[in-house]
Design a protein around this motif. Structure first.
Motif, short mmCIF file in Angstrom:
data_model
loop_
_atom_site.label_atom_id
_atom_site.label_comp_id
_atom_site.label_asym_id
_atom_site.label_seq_id
_atom_site.Cartn_x
_atom_site.Cartn_y
_atom_site.Cartn_z
N PHE A 44 0.95 -1.09 0.03
CA PHE A 44 0.12 0.22 -0.14
C PHE A 44 1.00 1.19 -0.01
CE2 PHE A 44 -2.52 -3.23 1.88
CZ PHE A 44 -3.90 -3.22 1.69
N ALA A 45 0.43 2.39 -0.35
CA ALA A 45 0.95 3.64 -0.48
C ALA A 45 -0.04 4.69 0.03
CB ALA A 45 1.42 4.09 -1.84
N ILE A 46 0.66 5.67 0.90
CA ILE A 46 -0.28 6.69 1.27
C ILE A 46 0.24 7.98 0.62
CG2 ILE A 46 -1.31 8.04 3.54
CD1 ILE A 46 -1.17 5.59 5.07
N HIS A 47 -0.53 8.95 0.41
CA HIS A 47 -0.12 10.12 -0.30
C HIS A 47 -1.34 11.12 0.11
CE1 HIS A 47 -0.15 12.96 -3.82
NE2 HIS A 47 1.02 13.13 -3.41
N GLU A 48 -0.88 12.12 0.78
CA GLU A 48 -1.88 13.20 0.94
C GLU A 48 -3.18 12.74 1.45
OE1 GLU A 48 -2.51 15.92 -2.30
OE2 GLU A 48 -0.33 16.69 -2.22
N ASN A 49 -3.02 11.67 2.63
CA ASN A 49 -4.29 11.08 3.20
C ASN A 49 -5.14 10.26 2.53
OD1 ASN A 49 -3.56 12.52 5.62
ND2 ASN A 49 -4.57 14.31 5.12
N THR A 50 -4.78 9.76 1.36
CA THR A 50 -5.40 8.91 0.68
C THR A 50 -4.45 7.67 0.52
OG1 THR A 50 -6.29 10.60 -0.75
CG2 THR A 50 -6.42 8.22 -1.72
N LEU A 51 -5.15 6.26 0.69
CA LEU A 51 -4.66 5.13 0.86
C LEU A 51 -4.76 4.42 -0.56
CD1 LEU A 51 -3.17 2.55 2.27
CD2 LEU A 51 -5.58 1.87 2.80
N TYR A 52 -3.55 4.14 -1.24
CA TYR A 52 -3.56 3.36 -2.54
C TYR A 52 -3.12 2.10 -2.43
CZ TYR A 52 -4.31 7.94 -4.40
OH TYR A 52 -4.55 9.22 -4.67
N LEU A 53 -3.72 0.88 -2.97
CA LEU A 53 -3.21 -0.27 -3.34
C LEU A 53 -2.48 -0.40 -4.33
CD1 LEU A 53 -3.41 -3.29 -2.26
CD2 LEU A 53 -5.40 -3.53 -3.76
N VAL A 54 -1.08 -0.99 -4.14
CA VAL A 54 -0.10 -0.73 -5.35
C VAL A 54 0.09 -2.28 -5.82
CG1 VAL A 54 2.00 -0.44 -5.72
CG2 VAL A 54 1.06 0.95 -4.10
N SER A 55 -0.33 -3.41 -5.02
CA SER A 55 -0.27 -4.62 -5.62
C SER A 55 -1.19 -4.83 -6.65
CB SER A 55 -0.39 -5.69 -4.50
OG SER A 55 0.80 -5.46 -3.47
N GLY A 56 -0.89 -6.06 -7.22
CA GLY A 56 -1.94 -6.44 -8.41
C GLY A 56 -2.01 -5.57 -9.60
N SER A 57 -3.25 -5.48 -10.36
CA SER A 57 -3.48 -4.76 -11.26
C SER A 57 -4.75 -4.49 -11.55
CB SER A 57 -3.14 -5.56 -12.86
OG SER A 57 -3.80 -6.34 -12.91
N GLY A 58 -5.12 -3.05 -11.60
CA GLY A 58 -6.44 -2.70 -11.68
C GLY A 58 -6.57 -1.09 -11.31
N SER A 59 -7.35 -0.56 -10.68
CA SER A 59 -7.65 0.68 -10.54
C SER A 59 -6.74 1.52 -9.70
CB SER A 59 -9.11 0.68 -9.83
OG SER A 59 -9.33 0.49 -8.33
N GLY A 60 -6.14 0.82 -8.90
CA GLY A 60 -5.23 1.74 -7.67
C GLY A 60 -6.04 2.13 -6.63
N ASN A 61 -7.31 2.13 -6.66
CA ASN A 61 -8.13 2.47 -5.44
C ASN A 61 -8.45 1.43 -4.40
OD1 ASN A 61 -10.21 3.31 -3.82
ND2 ASN A 61 -11.66 3.92 -5.30
#
Length: 94
Positions: A44-61
Motif C-alpha cells: 500500500f501507499a499513502i499520499h496526501e491522506n489517501t490510501l492506494y493499493l499498489v499490488s496487483g493490477s487494477g484501479s489503484g483504489n
C-alpha cells in the motif's frame, strides 16, 4: 466487498526526487507491506491522506481492493526499497 487488513510489519517514507531532480517519486509517499502467512500480502501507499493499493493490477483504489497501477506481486511483504533507475519516467521497488 473486500478483505480485512492482516498485519503490517514496517513502512518507509520516500521523499520526492530522492535521487535528484525528477528522479524518484514525483511526490512524498509512505509505502508499507502487509505480512501474511499465505503469501497473499499487499503493498500500500499513502499520499496526501489517501490510501492506494499498489499490488496487483487494477484501479489503484484501495477501497475497491482491485489492485495497483503497475502490478507489484502479492506476497508476504516486509517492506519495499526504492531503487534508482536513472530515468525520469520510471521508479523501481523491490
Amino acid at each position: 466487498s473486500g478483505r480485512e487488513f492482516e498485519r503490517f510489519c514496517s513502512g518507509q517514507v520516500f521523499e520526492a526526487d530522492t535521487y535528484g531532480p525528477n528522479i524518484g517519486f514525483v511526490d512524498r509517499l509512505y509505502i508499507f507491506g502487509e505480512e501474511v502467512s499465505n503469501n497473499d500480502g499487499r503493498i500500500f501507499a499513502i499520499h496526501e491522506n489517501t490510501l492506494y493499493l499498489v499490488s496487483g493490477s487494477g484501479s489503484g483504489n484501495a477501497a475497491t481492493v482491485q489492485g495497483g497501477f503497475n502490478g507489484i506481486a502479492y506476497d508476504s511483504l516486509e517492506n519495499a526499497a526504492l531503487v534508482s533507475t536513472g530515468e525520469e519516467d520510471h521508479v523501481a521497488l523491490f
